[in-house]
Design a protein around this motif. Structure first.
Motif, PDB file in Angstrom:
ATOM      1  N   GLY A  59       0.769  -1.188   0.009  1.00  0.00           N
ATOM      2  CA  GLY A  59       0.188  -0.070   0.068  1.00  0.00           C
ATOM      3  C   GLY A  59       0.630   1.172  -0.076  1.00  0.00           C
ATOM      4  O   GLY A  59       0.287   2.357  -0.566  1.00  0.00           O
ATOM      5  N   THR A  60       1.926   1.135   0.544  1.00  0.00           N
ATOM      6  CA  THR A  60       3.006   2.395   0.485  1.00  0.00           C
ATOM      7  C   THR A  60       3.392   2.530  -0.870  1.00  0.00           C
ATOM      8  O   THR A  60       3.344   3.814  -1.315  1.00  0.00           O
ATOM      9  N   SER A  61       3.834   1.854  -1.503  1.00  0.00           N
ATOM     10  CA  SER A  61       4.134   1.860  -2.869  1.00  0.00           C
ATOM     11  C   SER A  61       3.013   2.426  -3.806  1.00  0.00           C
ATOM     12  O   SER A  61       3.099   3.210  -4.594  1.00  0.00           O
ATOM     13  N   ALA A  62       1.552   2.144  -3.456  1.00  0.00           N
ATOM     14  CA  ALA A  62       0.680   2.457  -4.068  1.00  0.00           C
ATOM     15  C   ALA A  62       0.473   3.918  -4.040  1.00  0.00           C
ATOM     16  O   ALA A  62       0.330   4.605  -5.113  1.00  0.00           O
ATOM     17  N   LEU A  63       0.659   4.498  -3.028  1.00  0.00           N
ATOM     18  CA  LEU A  63       0.426   6.070  -2.550  1.00  0.00           C
ATOM     19  C   LEU A  63       1.633   6.700  -3.425  1.00  0.00           C
ATOM     20  O   LEU A  63       1.817   7.572  -3.909  1.00  0.00           O
ATOM     21  N   HIS A  64       3.004   6.169  -3.140  1.00  0.00           N
ATOM     22  CA  HIS A  64       4.261   6.637  -3.660  1.00  0.00           C
ATOM     23  C   HIS A  64       3.884   6.760  -5.069  1.00  0.00           C
ATOM     24  O   HIS A  64       4.333   7.972  -5.881  1.00  0.00           O
ATOM     25  N   LEU A  65       3.896   5.539  -5.915  1.00  0.00           N
ATOM     26  CA  LEU A  65       3.626   5.841  -7.202  1.00  0.00           C
ATOM     27  C   LEU A  65       2.470   6.487  -7.910  1.00  0.00           C
ATOM     28  O   LEU A  65       2.788   7.043  -9.044  1.00  0.00           O
ATOM     29  N   ALA A  66       1.405   6.765  -7.351  1.00  0.00           N
ATOM     30  CA  ALA A  66       0.409   7.431  -7.574  1.00  0.00           C
ATOM     31  C   ALA A  66       0.661   8.970  -7.616  1.00  0.00           C
ATOM     32  O   ALA A  66       0.367   9.849  -8.470  1.00  0.00           O
ATOM     33  N   LEU A  67       1.447   9.254  -6.561  1.00  0.00           N
ATOM     34  CA  LEU A  67       2.156  10.683  -6.660  1.00  0.00           C
ATOM     35  C   LEU A  67       2.857  10.973  -7.676  1.00  0.00           C
ATOM     36  O   LEU A  67       2.879  11.972  -8.304  1.00  0.00           O
ATOM     37  N   LEU A  68       3.954  10.053  -7.900  1.00  0.00           N
ATOM     38  CA  LEU A  68       4.963  10.188  -9.055  1.00  0.00           C
ATOM     39  C   LEU A  68       4.112  10.346 -10.256  1.00  0.00           C
ATOM     40  O   LEU A  68       4.539  11.371 -11.278  1.00  0.00           O
ATOM     41  N   ALA A  69       2.969   9.397 -10.507  1.00  0.00           N
ATOM     42  CA  ALA A  69       2.254   9.490 -11.929  1.00  0.00           C
ATOM     43  C   ALA A  69       1.577  10.863 -12.067  1.00  0.00           C
ATOM     44  O   ALA A  69       1.590  11.139 -13.011  1.00  0.00           O
ATOM     45  N   ALA A  70       1.239  11.553 -10.863  1.00  0.00           N
ATOM     46  CA  ALA A  70       0.320  12.509 -10.911  1.00  0.00           C
ATOM     47  C   ALA A  70       1.553  13.730 -11.056  1.00  0.00           C
ATOM     48  O   ALA A  70       1.028  14.827 -11.085  1.00  0.00           O
ATOM     49  N   GLY A  71       2.840  13.649 -11.125  1.00  0.00           N
ATOM     50  CA  GLY A  71       3.695  14.646 -11.183  1.00  0.00           C
ATOM     51  C   GLY A  71       4.163  15.454 -10.142  1.00  0.00           C
ATOM     52  O   GLY A  71       4.671  16.437 -10.253  1.00  0.00           O
ATOM     53  N   VAL A  72       3.725  14.705  -9.071  1.00  0.00           N
ATOM     54  CA  VAL A  72       4.353  15.143  -7.724  1.00  0.00           C
ATOM     55  C   VAL A  72       5.878  15.015  -7.620  1.00  0.00           C
ATOM     56  O   VAL A  72       6.300  13.848  -7.715  1.00  0.00           O
ATOM     57  N   GLY A  73       6.601  16.027  -7.196  1.00  0.00           N
ATOM     58  CA  GLY A  73       7.875  16.213  -6.868  1.00  0.00           C
ATOM     59  C   GLY A  73       8.448  17.140  -5.990  1.00  0.00           C
ATOM     60  O   GLY A  73       7.825  17.984  -5.336  1.00  0.00           O
ATOM     61  N   PRO A  74       9.902  17.094  -6.020  1.00  0.00           N
ATOM     62  CA  PRO A  74      10.524  18.374  -5.267  1.00  0.00           C
ATOM     63  C   PRO A  74      10.075  19.739  -5.632  1.00  0.00           C
ATOM     64  O   PRO A  74       9.597  19.985  -6.892  1.00  0.00           O
ATOM     65  N   GLY A  75       9.704  20.519  -4.606  1.00  0.00           N
ATOM     66  CA  GLY A  75       9.105  21.974  -4.893  1.00  0.00           C
ATOM     67  C   GLY A  75       7.603  21.973  -4.496  1.00  0.00           C
ATOM     68  O   GLY A  75       7.253  23.232  -4.275  1.00  0.00           O
ATOM     69  N   ASP A  76       7.100  20.702  -4.662  1.00  0.00           N
ATOM     70  CA  ASP A  76       5.774  20.575  -4.345  1.00  0.00           C
ATOM     71  C   ASP A  76       5.177  20.501  -3.028  1.00  0.00           C
ATOM     72  O   ASP A  76       6.191  20.019  -2.207  1.00  0.00           O
ATOM     73  N   GLU A  77       4.192  20.837  -2.520  1.00  0.00           N
ATOM     74  CA  GLU A  77       3.485  20.412  -1.199  1.00  0.00           C
ATOM     75  C   GLU A  77       2.307  19.405  -1.189  1.00  0.00           C
ATOM     76  O   GLU A  77       1.529  19.761  -2.235  1.00  0.00           O
TER      77      GLU A  77
END
Length: 363
Positions: A59-77
C-alpha cells in the motif's frame, strides 16, 4: 482468549480455494505479475466503479507511485493528516515533495475540510485524505477545494475497501486511490500487496511503468522506475477473496451494529457512521482517557486490543524536521492519546462481543 483479529478463521473458511489458487501459480510459474494479477486488476477496478487498477507490492508503494504518476516532486507540497499510519506521510517524502499537515474532524477522525483549506498554499500540488478505520473522508468539500485550486486528490484507501460516500465507492472519487492488501486488511493478501486505482489512463500507464523499472517493454526504460510489482501468488489469493469481500463486509457491519447495541447507554464513546457514508469497519475504535489501564485489564481477561495510532505524524522523531510542535493539531493529538481498537473481524461472534463489552463496561 479473544484475539484482536483472527486470520486463521478466515483462511480455514476458504482453505480449499486458497490452496488451489496458490498451487495453480506454482504450476504455472507466473510468480511476478502474470494472469492472476491481470484479472485481479480488472476485478478490483470494477469493484471500485473505476476504469483502471494497477497491482503493486504494498500500500505504501501504491501511494508513492500514484503521487509520482500525478507529477508530484521536489518543490511541491502535499497535504495529509497527522492521525494516520506513517506511510501516508512517507509516500510524500519519497517523492521529494514537502509534507504539509492539517487536523482531523474529531468525530470521524478524517480530514477536516476547513483545516485543509487553511493549509493550502501556492506550492500545494496534491491532497491525500485518509479514509480511516473503514469510513471515507468528507469528499465533496475536499474535491471542491481541489477543483478551485487545481490540485490532485489521492485517496488513501488502505482501510476502506468497499466503503462509500454518498453512494460512491472508495477509489472512485479522487483522481487516484491507493489501497493496501496487508494481511489484516478487509481484503488481505497472504503477505504484502497494494493497488492504485484511477480513471485516468495516463496515470495508470505511468504507475504500470514505474512499478516495473520504468519500462513498458523489457530493457527499454523510459522513466526512472522501481521494482514494485505485485506477486502472482498474491494476485491469485486476492482473486479468491474478492468473491467474499461483500459478505465479509456485511459481517463486519453486523458485528459493529451488535457492539453499538451492547454499548448503548454505557457512556462509552463508540464509532459514528455518518448518514451519507457506508462504514466498512476495518476497525471498531472506542475512546478513553485511561487507555493504558484499560489495555492492561482487558489483556488480563484474555481480550486483545490495538491502538491505531498512538503517535500523530508530527510528533514522531522521524518527522521532527517538519517543524510542527505539540499542540498544533489538537484533535489528532487527543485522538492519538485516547483511541482503542476492540476485536473486529468477520468471524467475530455475538458471544465473543458480549464478553468484550462486559469487560469494557466493568473498567
Amino acid at each position: 482468549m479473544i484475539p484482536f483479529v483472527d486470520l486463521k478463521a478466515q483462511y480455514h473458511s476458504i482453505k480449499p480455494e486458497i490452496d488451489a489458487a496458490i498451487q495453480g501459480v506454482l504450476e504455472s510459474c507466473a510468480f511476478t505479475l502474470g494472469p492472476d494479477v491481470v484479472e485481479l486488476e480488472k476485478e478490483y477496478a470494477a469493484y471500485c466503479n473505476n476504469a483502471f487498477a494497477a497491482g503493486v507490492n504494498n500500500g505504501t508503494s501504491a501511494l508513492h507511485l500514484a503521487l509520482l504518476a500525478a507529477g508530484v516532486g521536489p518543490g511541491d507540497e502535499v497535504i495529509t493528516v497527522p492521525h494516520t499510519f506513517v506511510a501516508s506521510a512517507a509516500a510524500i517524502y519519497y517523492t521529494g515533495a514537502t509534507i504539509k499537515l492539517c487536523d482531523i474532524d474529531p468525530v470521524t477522525y478524517t480530514m477536516d475540510p476547513a483545516a485543509l483549506e487553511a493549509a493550502i498554499t501556492p506550492r500545494t500540488k496534491a491532497i491525500i485524505p485518509v479514509h480511516l478505520y473503514g469510513q471515507m473522508a468528507d469528499m465533496d468539500p475536499i474535491m471542491a477545494l481541489a477543483k478551485k485550486h487545481g490540485l490532485i486528490v489521492l485517496e488513501d484507501a488502505a482501510q476502506a475497501h468497499g466503503a462509500e460516500y454518498k453512494g460512491k465507492r472508495a477509489g472512485s472519487v479522487g483522481d487516484l486511490a491507493g489501497f493496501s492488501f496487508y494481511p489484516g486488511k478487509n481484503l488481505g493478501a497472504a503477505g504484502e500487496g497494494g493497488m492504485v486505482v484511477t480513471g485516468n489512463a495516463e496515470f495508470n500507464r505511468k504507475v504500470r511503468m514505474l512499478r516495473d523499472w520504468g519500462a513498458e517493454k523489457k530493457y527499454h526504460h523510459e522513466l526512472k522506475g522501481f521494482n514494485m510489482r505485485l506477486e502472482g501468488i498474491q494476485g491469485a489469493v486476492l482473486r479468491v477473496k474478492m468473491k467474499y469481500i461483500e459478505k465479509w463486509t456485511e459481517m463486519r457491519r453486523d458485528a459493529a451494529g451488535r457492539y453499538d447495541e451492547m454499548f448503548a447507554g454505557s457512556g462509552i464513546e463508540t464509532p459514528v457512521q455518518m448518514d451519507n457514508r457506508r462504514h466498512v469497519y476495518h476497525l471498531y475504535v472506542i475512546r478513553t482517557a485511561e487507555r493504558t489501564r484499560w489495555i492492561e485489564e482487558l489483556g488480563g481477561k484474555g481480550i486483545q486490543t490495538g491502538i491505531h495510532y498512538p503517535y500523530p505524524v508530527h510528533l514522531l522523531p522521524a518527522y521532527a524536521d517538519l517543524g510542527y510542535k505539540q499542540g498544533q493539531f489538537p484533535h489528532s493529538e487527543k485522538a492519538a492519546n485516547e483511541v482503542l481498537s476492540l476485536p473486529m473481524y468477520p468471524e467475530l461472534t455475538g458471544d465473543m462481543q458480549a464478553e468484550v463489552v462486559e469487560a469494557v463496561k466493568a473498567l
